[in-house]
Write an enzyme that holds these catalytic residues in place. Structure first.
Site, mmCIF file in Angstrom:
data_model
loop_
_atom_site.group_PDB
_atom_site.id
_atom_site.type_symbol
_atom_site.label_atom_id
_atom_site.label_comp_id
_atom_site.label_asym_id
_atom_site.label_seq_id
_atom_site.Cartn_x
_atom_site.Cartn_y
_atom_site.Cartn_z
ATOM 1 N N ASP A 135 0.846 -1.200 0.000
ATOM 2 C CA ASP A 135 0.000 0.000 0.000
ATOM 3 C C ASP A 135 0.879 1.247 0.000
ATOM 4 O O ASP A 135 2.015 1.211 0.480
ATOM 5 C CB ASP A 135 -0.843 0.044 1.279
ATOM 6 C CG ASP A 135 -2.087 -0.828 1.198
ATOM 7 O OD1 ASP A 135 -2.397 -1.355 0.122
ATOM 8 O OD2 ASP A 135 -2.746 -0.978 2.250
ATOM 9 N N ARG A 187 -1.249 -0.681 -8.564
ATOM 10 C CA ARG A 187 -2.615 -0.259 -8.263
ATOM 11 C C ARG A 187 -2.648 1.274 -8.337
ATOM 12 O O ARG A 187 -1.847 1.941 -7.675
ATOM 13 C CB ARG A 187 -2.989 -0.718 -6.850
ATOM 14 C CG ARG A 187 -4.387 -0.304 -6.445
ATOM 15 C CD ARG A 187 -4.546 -0.298 -4.932
ATOM 16 N NE ARG A 187 -4.289 -1.576 -4.327
ATOM 17 C CZ ARG A 187 -3.945 -1.720 -3.041
ATOM 18 N NH1 ARG A 187 -3.806 -0.665 -2.258
ATOM 19 N NH2 ARG A 187 -3.721 -2.901 -2.542
HETATM 20 C C1 LIG Z 1 -8.688 -1.171 -3.783
HETATM 21 C C2 LIG Z 1 -8.264 0.152 -3.257
HETATM 22 C C3 LIG Z 1 -7.048 0.288 -2.635
HETATM 23 C C4 LIG Z 1 -6.625 1.530 -2.155
HETATM 24 N N1 LIG Z 1 -5.351 1.682 -1.665
HETATM 25 C C5 LIG Z 1 -4.912 2.901 -1.329
HETATM 26 C C6 LIG Z 1 -3.561 3.140 -0.943
HETATM 27 O O1 LIG Z 1 -2.732 2.221 -0.903
HETATM 28 N N2 LIG Z 1 -3.188 4.398 -0.620
HETATM 29 C C7 LIG Z 1 -4.068 5.457 -0.674
HETATM 30 O O2 LIG Z 1 -3.669 6.606 -0.407
HETATM 31 N N3 LIG Z 1 -5.353 5.281 -1.027
HETATM 32 C C8 LIG Z 1 -5.799 4.035 -1.351
HETATM 33 N N4 LIG Z 1 -7.110 3.867 -1.730
HETATM 34 C C9 LIG Z 1 -8.099 4.958 -1.510
HETATM 35 C C10 LIG Z 1 -8.149 5.927 -2.678
HETATM 36 O O3 LIG Z 1 -6.980 6.702 -2.704
HETATM 37 C C11 LIG Z 1 -9.374 6.859 -2.579
HETATM 38 O O4 LIG Z 1 -9.294 7.598 -1.400
HETATM 39 C C12 LIG Z 1 -10.709 6.157 -2.606
HETATM 40 O O5 LIG Z 1 -10.680 5.084 -3.501
HETATM 41 C C13 LIG Z 1 -11.848 7.108 -3.043
HETATM 42 O O6 LIG Z 1 -11.576 7.621 -4.311
HETATM 43 P P1 LIG Z 1 -12.305 7.154 -5.667
HETATM 44 O O7 LIG Z 1 -11.232 6.773 -6.622
HETATM 45 O O8 LIG Z 1 -13.303 6.117 -5.423
HETATM 46 O O9 LIG Z 1 -12.920 8.465 -6.260
HETATM 47 P P2 LIG Z 1 -13.836 9.616 -5.673
HETATM 48 O O10 LIG Z 1 -13.842 10.666 -6.714
HETATM 49 O O11 LIG Z 1 -13.403 9.985 -4.292
HETATM 50 O O12 LIG Z 1 -15.240 8.922 -5.583
HETATM 51 C C14 LIG Z 1 -15.973 8.538 -6.729
HETATM 52 C C15 LIG Z 1 -17.335 8.051 -6.279
HETATM 53 O O13 LIG Z 1 -17.158 6.843 -5.546
HETATM 54 C C16 LIG Z 1 -18.020 6.790 -4.431
HETATM 55 N N5 LIG Z 1 -17.212 6.769 -3.203
HETATM 56 C C17 LIG Z 1 -15.894 7.030 -3.071
HETATM 57 N N6 LIG Z 1 -15.488 6.862 -1.815
HETATM 58 C C18 LIG Z 1 -16.576 6.493 -1.117
HETATM 59 C C19 LIG Z 1 -16.812 6.176 0.238
HETATM 60 N N7 LIG Z 1 -15.843 6.200 1.161
HETATM 61 N N8 LIG Z 1 -18.072 5.819 0.595
HETATM 62 C C20 LIG Z 1 -19.088 5.789 -0.297
HETATM 63 N N9 LIG Z 1 -18.920 6.090 -1.600
HETATM 64 C C21 LIG Z 1 -17.683 6.433 -2.011
HETATM 65 C C22 LIG Z 1 -18.898 8.016 -4.515
HETATM 66 O O14 LIG Z 1 -20.050 7.687 -5.267
HETATM 67 C C23 LIG Z 1 -18.058 8.983 -5.310
HETATM 68 O O15 LIG Z 1 -18.832 9.929 -5.958
HETATM 69 C C24 LIG Z 1 -7.512 2.643 -2.248
HETATM 70 C C25 LIG Z 1 -8.750 2.501 -2.882
HETATM 71 C C26 LIG Z 1 -9.126 1.295 -3.403
HETATM 72 C C27 LIG Z 1 -10.436 1.201 -4.115
#
Ligand SMILES: Cc1cc2nc3c(=O)[nH]c(=O)nc-3n(C[C@H](O)[C@H](O)[C@H](O)COP(=O)(O)OP(=O)(O)OC[C@H]3O[C@@H](n4cnc5c(N)ncnc54)[C@H](O)[C@@H]3O)c2cc1C
Length: 310
Positions: A135, A187
């Site tokens: 991560d 990722r």
């Molecule tokens: C498999 C995976 C691994 C990850 N690993 C890391 C990592 O190693 N380091 C790191 O910094 N971050 C990590 N993240 C978190 C990532 O950086 C984002 O903070 C998170 O995925 C929300 O961003 P988004 O891409 O979904 O887009 P956004 O633009 O934030 O969200 C898009 C849409 O998704 C939905 N959504 C997003 N988040 C939520 C929520 N919490 N609850 C409900 N609906 C939501 C909403 O409908 C929103 O409109 C990871 C995420 C995933 C999916």
């Protein structure tokens, strides 16, 4: 900019000890939506349920900012137990690991303890044909994590260890290119930590644009790409991109977090895309839960209702 202000407000409040105490007492029933239980058994059961829908799991034992070297090594031992238990349950182990939790940047016997423990974990996963994704944490850890990733790919191969790049960091495009020689499994995420404008885009539109650049660049370079987002517009764009560029469905997968957009997870799997869900579990769920709440005001309302009722 508003997203940044919201995230900062939530994470600042969440770090207060009184809030953490109240939250830990009252919020487990709410956290359960995002956390696959507190034990290995509940986490493996959740993986099996996903697998029944054609979705793979990515197990994450929760634990952040673990201080003493002994605790770091104990944490690594617990990840190894998890890998053994997954294998015994008939699941190919795929785990995520925060190097800080196993001793990154702490020296033991002239060696980095995080690297030493990561070797034990990846060696164990590799023995079962499994995979470990490192991560990405907050920005001061990016350099060391990428250096250690390079070392570990050299030792275990890119089929058994991968890492993460965050689209909110200005540096990530360059980091992606600098790793190309490894043909790495990466990722791509937008980024979940509170970062200053000196290192990260403050505007969501810029983060989204950079996210597409990272994913498209990595796919075009022929590398395995984990498209880790719940953003449906981006997911649709990626589907169009792979079609237009003749990129096969086995060169990438969509990844989402446990409890978020289950409808979309299932729909993508039914369309024949690879889908993997990140399943955090364990007693140390509070920091993870706070970051999920900080991502969208809708979640804060959901928590506020649960926290202050009854
Ligand atoms: C498999 C995976 C691994 C990850 N690993 C890391 C990592 O190693 N380091 C790191 O910094 N971050 C990590 N993240 C978190 C990532 O950086 C984002 O903070 C998170 O995925 C929300 O961003 P988004 O891409 O979904 O887009 P956004 O633009 O934030 O969200 C898009 C849409 O998704 C939905 N959504 C997003 N988040 C939520 C929520 N919490 N609850 C409900 N609906 C939501 C909403 O409908 C929103 O409109 C990871 C995420 C995933 C999916």
């Amino acid at each position: 900019m508003l997203d940044q202000i919201y995230r900062k407000a939530i994470l600042t409040v969440a770090e207060r000890p009184q809030v953490e105490k109240l939250a830990r007492e009252r919020m487990w029933p709410l956290a359960e939506r995002f956390v696959a239980g507190e034990t290995i058994e509940t986490a493996l059961k959740a993986v099996k349920q996903l697998e029944a829908d054609g979705i793979a799991g990515n197990l994450d034992l929760l634990g952040e900012f673990i201080d003493s070297p002994a605790k770091c090594t104990e944490f690594a031992d617990n990840v190894i137990k998890l890998i053994d238990a997954a294998h015994e349950a008939g699941i190919t182990p795929y785990v995520s690991l925060k190097l800080s939790s196993v001793g990154q940047a702490k020296e033991e016997g002239g060696e980095d303890l995080g690297l030493k423990n990561a070797r034990r974990i990846i060696g164990k996963a590799k023995g079962y044909g499994g995979f470990v994704c490192l991560d990405m944490e907050d920005h001061p850890r990016v350099d060391i994590t990428l250096q250690q990733f390079r070392t570990l790919v050299g030792e275990f191969g890119n089929a058994h260890v991968g890492t993460v790049l965050q689209a909110y960091l200005y540096r990530s495009l360059q980091d992606r290119e600098s790793l190309d020689d490894l043909k790495p499994n990466i990722r791509m995420v937008k980024g979940a930590y509170l970062e200053p404008e000196t290192v990260a885009y403050p505007d969501k539109a810029d983060v989204d644009q950079n996210y597409r650049r990272l994913v498209y660049g990595h796919l075009k370079a022929g590398n395995y790409t984990n498209v880790a987002t719940h953003d449906e517009t981006i997911i649709d764009d990626v589907k169009r991109f792979v079609l237009a560029h003749g990129i096969a469905k086995d060169q990438f997968e969509f990844q989402m977090l446990y409890g978020i957009r289950r409808d979309l997870q299932k729909a993508l799997a039914q369309e024949g895309y690879r889908v993997r869900v990140y399943l955090p579990y364990g007693r140390d769920w509070y920091a993870y839960f706070s970051r999920r709440i900080a991502e969208t005001p809708r979640n804060a309302m959901f928590v506020a209702r649960g926290m202050f009722k009854g």
